[in-house]
Design a protein around this motif. Structure first.
Motif, mmCIF file in Angstrom:
data_model
loop_
_atom_site.group_PDB
_atom_site.id
_atom_site.type_symbol
_atom_site.label_atom_id
_atom_site.label_comp_id
_atom_site.label_asym_id
_atom_site.label_seq_id
_atom_site.Cartn_x
_atom_site.Cartn_y
_atom_site.Cartn_z
ATOM 1 N N LEU A 58 11.898 5.341 -5.250
ATOM 2 C CA LEU A 58 11.869 4.402 -3.944
ATOM 3 C C LEU A 58 10.629 3.531 -4.195
ATOM 4 O O LEU A 58 10.545 2.552 -3.788
ATOM 5 N N GLU A 59 9.740 4.023 -4.820
ATOM 6 C CA GLU A 59 8.395 3.225 -5.229
ATOM 7 C C GLU A 59 8.468 1.961 -5.488
ATOM 8 O O GLU A 59 7.799 1.034 -5.202
ATOM 9 N N LYS A 60 9.246 1.889 -6.687
ATOM 10 C CA LYS A 60 9.149 0.323 -7.467
ATOM 11 C C LYS A 60 9.805 -0.585 -6.198
ATOM 12 O O LYS A 60 9.254 -1.885 -5.895
ATOM 13 N N PRO A 61 11.089 -0.433 -5.552
ATOM 14 C CA PRO A 61 11.494 -1.521 -4.650
ATOM 15 C C PRO A 61 10.601 -1.912 -3.475
ATOM 16 O O PRO A 61 10.519 -3.112 -2.913
ATOM 17 N N ILE A 62 9.931 -0.882 -3.139
ATOM 18 C CA ILE A 62 9.115 -0.983 -1.986
ATOM 19 C C ILE A 62 7.756 -1.950 -2.432
ATOM 20 O O ILE A 62 7.328 -2.864 -1.710
ATOM 21 N N ILE A 63 7.370 -1.440 -3.730
ATOM 22 C CA ILE A 63 6.134 -2.604 -4.130
ATOM 23 C C ILE A 63 6.750 -3.758 -4.439
ATOM 24 O O ILE A 63 6.275 -4.819 -3.928
ATOM 25 N N ILE A 64 7.786 -3.960 -4.961
ATOM 26 C CA ILE A 64 8.354 -5.219 -5.310
ATOM 27 C C ILE A 64 8.669 -6.276 -3.930
ATOM 28 O O ILE A 64 8.470 -7.420 -4.009
ATOM 29 N N LEU A 65 9.372 -5.379 -3.021
ATOM 30 C CA LEU A 65 9.556 -6.107 -1.465
ATOM 31 C C LEU A 65 8.253 -6.449 -0.996
ATOM 32 O O LEU A 65 8.162 -7.869 -0.596
ATOM 33 N N VAL A 77 0.716 -1.162 0.003
ATOM 34 C CA VAL A 77 0.111 0.088 -0.025
ATOM 35 C C VAL A 77 0.951 1.282 -0.031
ATOM 36 O O VAL A 77 0.574 2.256 -0.688
ATOM 37 N N ALA A 78 1.876 1.234 0.866
ATOM 38 C CA ALA A 78 2.838 2.413 0.922
ATOM 39 C C ALA A 78 3.424 2.552 -0.591
ATOM 40 O O ALA A 78 3.588 3.880 -0.976
ATOM 41 N N GLY A 79 3.794 1.600 -1.112
ATOM 42 C CA GLY A 79 4.669 1.921 -2.362
ATOM 43 C C GLY A 79 3.505 2.173 -3.555
ATOM 44 O O GLY A 79 3.970 2.977 -4.370
ATOM 45 N N VAL A 80 2.340 1.778 -3.483
ATOM 46 C CA VAL A 80 1.419 2.382 -4.450
ATOM 47 C C VAL A 80 1.230 3.859 -4.215
ATOM 48 O O VAL A 80 1.016 4.561 -4.992
ATOM 49 N N TRP A 81 0.991 4.133 -2.879
ATOM 50 C CA TRP A 81 0.666 5.410 -2.381
ATOM 51 C C TRP A 81 1.869 6.568 -3.029
ATOM 52 O O TRP A 81 1.367 7.623 -3.515
#
Length: 266
Positions: A41-48, A24-28
């Motif tokens: 930052l967004e892509k690594p967070i979503i992938i993780l 959710v944080a990555g999508v936000w």
């Protein structure tokens, strides 16, 4: 059901719950991010988050529903994760064992030189492509504008006593050996009578968008900050590594339980 199966299922259920806010944080971030840093930052967070979700579901189903091949796949991924994390932790300690700011006489801050840090780190920041992104991040973070506002009313003697961070000392002001005249924390007048061999003296500009963002001292300040953060991360990784090894060991017991039960059912 065996205790080990219950424990693996419970731990993976918790991991699955934790992965949801990460995704959710990555999508936000992908919706709200306007700067280069936020987009980075967004892509690594979503992938993780998705990776944790898939692995935890695999472990949960494999242990609770006695699906041996899923549990075997889960254990394989866990083993690879342990190996990678162990290698990263060793690597982090090796590349951060060099480099420190130079203490200046009667100054509350340090001077930072790029050559003091590991060659691997130097190569990363000396890359034009890498540094252009980093410089954009530093500008977006307003590290120097907040620095200017905080110490705006300082006299030169007061400014010299301030305890500046590595980024502030390296990126927001010129090196002391340039001999520039102080007007404000981010405004300095070049002195024609002072000759310095430091290339950062020519790179300095009073333009808030330029300052010392192209200086070697700025790159060194970033590496000093990175070095400190990586060491903290490495310590956390050691704790996490111990946790993973324990979960992996319990998972191996659950896998043996599955195989034994499947054997008796035949």
């Amino acid at each position: 059901m065996k205790l080990s199966n219950n424990l693996v299922g419970f731990l993976n259920f918790l991991t699955f719950l934790c992965s949801i806010p990460i995704v959710v944080a990555g999508v936000w971030l992908s919706k709200q991010g306007n700067t280069e840093c936020e987009k980075f930052l967004e892509k690594p967070i979503i992938i993780l988050g998705i990776f944790l979700m898939i692995v935890s579901l695999t472990g949960f189903i494999g242990s609770c529903f006695r699906v041996s091949w899923l549990l075997w796949l889960y254990l394989l991924v866990m083993f690879l994760l342990i190996v990678v994390l162990f290698g990263y932790t060793i690597f982090a300690f090796v590349i951060t064992n060099k480099g420190a700011g130079t203490v200046l006489s009667d100054k509350g801050y340090k001077e930072y030189k790029l050559g003091d840090y590991s060659h691997w780190l130097q190569k990363r920041v000396n890359s034009t492509k890498n540094w252009s992104k980093i410089r954009s991040c530093l500008s977006d973070s307003k590290v120097c504008s907040s620095f200017q506002d905080k110490y705006l009313n300082d006299t030169l003697s007061q400014f010299y006593t301030e305890n500046l961070s590595a980024l502030q000392a390296g990126c927001c002001k010129p090196s002391d050996d340039c001999g520039f005249a102080y007007e404000s924390p981010t405004v300095w007048t070049k002195n024609a009578t002072v000759v310095s061999t430091n290339p950062d003296c020519n790179a300095w500009d009073n333009d808030p968008k330029v300052l010392c963002f192209n200086c070697q001292s700025c790159k060194a300040g970033l590496l000093d900050n990175l070095k400190s953060n990586w060491k903290k991360t490495a310590v956390v990784n050691i704790v996490f590594l111990i946790f993973l090894i324990i979960v992996y060991s319990v998972g191996c017991c659950a896998f043996r339980n599955n195989r034994r039960d499947n054997y008796y059912k035949q």
